[in-house]
Design a protein around this motif. Sequence first.
Motif, PDB file in Angstrom:
ATOM      1  N   THR A  84       0.813  -1.210   0.000  1.00 55.35           N
ATOM      2  CA  THR A  84       0.000   0.000   0.000  1.00 55.35           C
ATOM      3  C   THR A  84       0.851   1.267   0.000  1.00 55.35           C
ATOM      4  O   THR A  84       0.397   2.302  -0.464  1.00 55.35           O
ATOM      5  CB  THR A  84      -0.968   0.022   1.198  1.00 55.35           C
ATOM      6  N   MET A  85       2.078   1.196   0.492  1.00 51.88           N
ATOM      7  CA  MET A  85       2.922   2.396   0.460  1.00 51.88           C
ATOM      8  C   MET A  85       3.302   2.767  -0.976  1.00 51.88           C
ATOM      9  O   MET A  85       3.703   3.892  -1.245  1.00 51.88           O
ATOM     10  CB  MET A  85       4.168   2.222   1.326  1.00 51.88           C
ATOM     11  N   PHE A  86       3.153   1.832  -1.905  1.00 49.50           N
ATOM     12  CA  PHE A  86       3.368   2.118  -3.317  1.00 49.50           C
ATOM     13  C   PHE A  86       2.041   2.366  -4.044  1.00 49.50           C
ATOM     14  O   PHE A  86       2.017   2.544  -5.256  1.00 49.50           O
ATOM     15  CB  PHE A  86       4.106   0.970  -4.008  1.00 49.50           C
ATOM     16  N   GLY A  87       0.943   2.334  -3.297  1.00 53.36           N
ATOM     17  CA  GLY A  87      -0.363   2.606  -3.878  1.00 53.36           C
ATOM     18  C   GLY A  87      -1.024   1.418  -4.535  1.00 53.36           C
ATOM     19  O   GLY A  87      -1.963   1.588  -5.305  1.00 53.36           O
ATOM     20  N   VAL A  88      -0.548   0.202  -4.255  1.00 47.66           N
ATOM     21  CA  VAL A  88      -1.161  -0.998  -4.835  1.00 47.66           C
ATOM     22  C   VAL A  88      -1.428  -2.024  -3.741  1.00 47.66           C
ATOM     23  O   VAL A  88      -0.744  -2.060  -2.725  1.00 47.66           O
ATOM     24  CB  VAL A  88      -0.275  -1.633  -5.938  1.00 47.66           C
ATOM     25  N   SER A  89      -2.409  -2.864  -3.982  1.00 46.44           N
ATOM     26  CA  SER A  89      -2.711  -3.939  -3.037  1.00 46.44           C
ATOM     27  C   SER A  89      -1.882  -5.174  -3.388  1.00 46.44           C
ATOM     28  O   SER A  89      -1.249  -5.236  -4.443  1.00 46.44           O
ATOM     29  CB  SER A  89      -4.206  -4.278  -3.096  1.00 46.44           C
ATOM     30  N   ASP A  90      -1.923  -6.166  -2.499  1.00 45.43           N
ATOM     31  CA  ASP A  90      -1.227  -7.426  -2.781  1.00 45.43           C
ATOM     32  C   ASP A  90      -1.779  -8.062  -4.056  1.00 45.43           C
ATOM     33  O   ASP A  90      -1.025  -8.607  -4.861  1.00 45.43           O
ATOM     34  CB  ASP A  90      -1.382  -8.405  -1.625  1.00 45.43           C
ATOM     35  N   ARG A  91      -3.081  -7.997  -4.217  1.00 41.41           N
ATOM     36  CA  ARG A  91      -3.708  -8.572  -5.412  1.00 41.41           C
ATOM     37  C   ARG A  91      -3.188  -7.892  -6.671  1.00 41.41           C
ATOM     38  O   ARG A  91      -2.853  -8.553  -7.653  1.00 41.41           O
ATOM     39  CB  ARG A  91      -5.220  -8.445  -5.311  1.00 41.41           C
ATOM     40  N   THR A  92      -3.102  -6.573  -6.638  1.00 36.63           N
ATOM     41  CA  THR A  92      -2.612  -5.833  -7.794  1.00 36.63           C
ATOM     42  C   THR A  92      -1.151  -6.171  -8.063  1.00 36.63           C
ATOM     43  O   THR A  92      -0.742  -6.299  -9.216  1.00 36.63           O
ATOM     44  CB  THR A  92      -2.786  -4.320  -7.588  1.00 36.63           C
ATOM     45  N   ALA A  93      -0.361  -6.324  -6.998  1.00 35.35           N
ATOM     46  CA  ALA A  93       1.051  -6.684  -7.164  1.00 35.35           C
ATOM     47  C   ALA A  93       1.178  -8.036  -7.861  1.00 35.35           C
ATOM     48  O   ALA A  93       2.021  -8.208  -8.756  1.00 35.35           O
ATOM     49  CB  ALA A  93       1.757  -6.716  -5.815  1.00 35.35           C
ATOM     50  N   LEU A  94       0.339  -8.983  -7.496  1.00 36.52           N
ATOM     51  CA  LEU A  94       0.376 -10.291  -8.148  1.00 36.52           C
ATOM     52  C   LEU A  94      -0.120 -10.200  -9.587  1.00 36.52           C
ATOM     53  O   LEU A  94       0.392 -10.898 -10.460  1.00 36.52           O
ATOM     54  CB  LEU A  94      -0.447 -11.307  -7.350  1.00 36.52           C
ATOM     55  N   GLN A  95      -1.082  -9.328  -9.856  1.00 37.47           N
ATOM     56  CA  GLN A  95      -1.536  -9.132 -11.234  1.00 37.47           C
ATOM     57  C   GLN A  95      -0.421  -8.517 -12.077  1.00 37.47           C
ATOM     58  O   GLN A  95      -0.253  -8.879 -13.245  1.00 37.47           O
ATOM     59  CB  GLN A  95      -2.785  -8.250 -11.267  1.00 37.47           C
ATOM     60  N   ILE A  96       0.330  -7.593 -11.496  1.00 39.72           N
ATOM     61  CA  ILE A  96       1.465  -6.994 -12.210  1.00 39.72           C
ATOM     62  C   ILE A  96       2.494  -8.064 -12.539  1.00 39.72           C
ATOM     63  O   ILE A  96       3.008  -8.132 -13.660  1.00 39.72           O
ATOM     64  CB  ILE A  96       2.087  -5.851 -11.382  1.00 39.72           C
TER      65      ILE A  96
END
Length: 72
Positions: free
Chosen positions: A31-43
């Motif tokens: 979240t400190m980068f503005g993304v959730s864990d789910r979004t990080a895995l999608q990336i």
Amino acid sequence: MTLFNTNALHNLLNTLIAIICGGALAGFDWTMFGVSDRTALQISGAIALAKIIINAVRDGPRGMVAPPAKET
């Protein structure tokens, strides 16, 4: 020999996937980068898809399943 070629890009993408997945799966706070864990895995999934596309363009589908060439 060039410094940056498709193999270097492939290795860079592997490193990014390891960093992103390793952090997301280990509970890193994205979240400190503005993304959730789910979004990080999608990336990381999108990066992995990019790797497959790069391999398909570089080697072709037949080259992706061919045995590795023997080094001499």
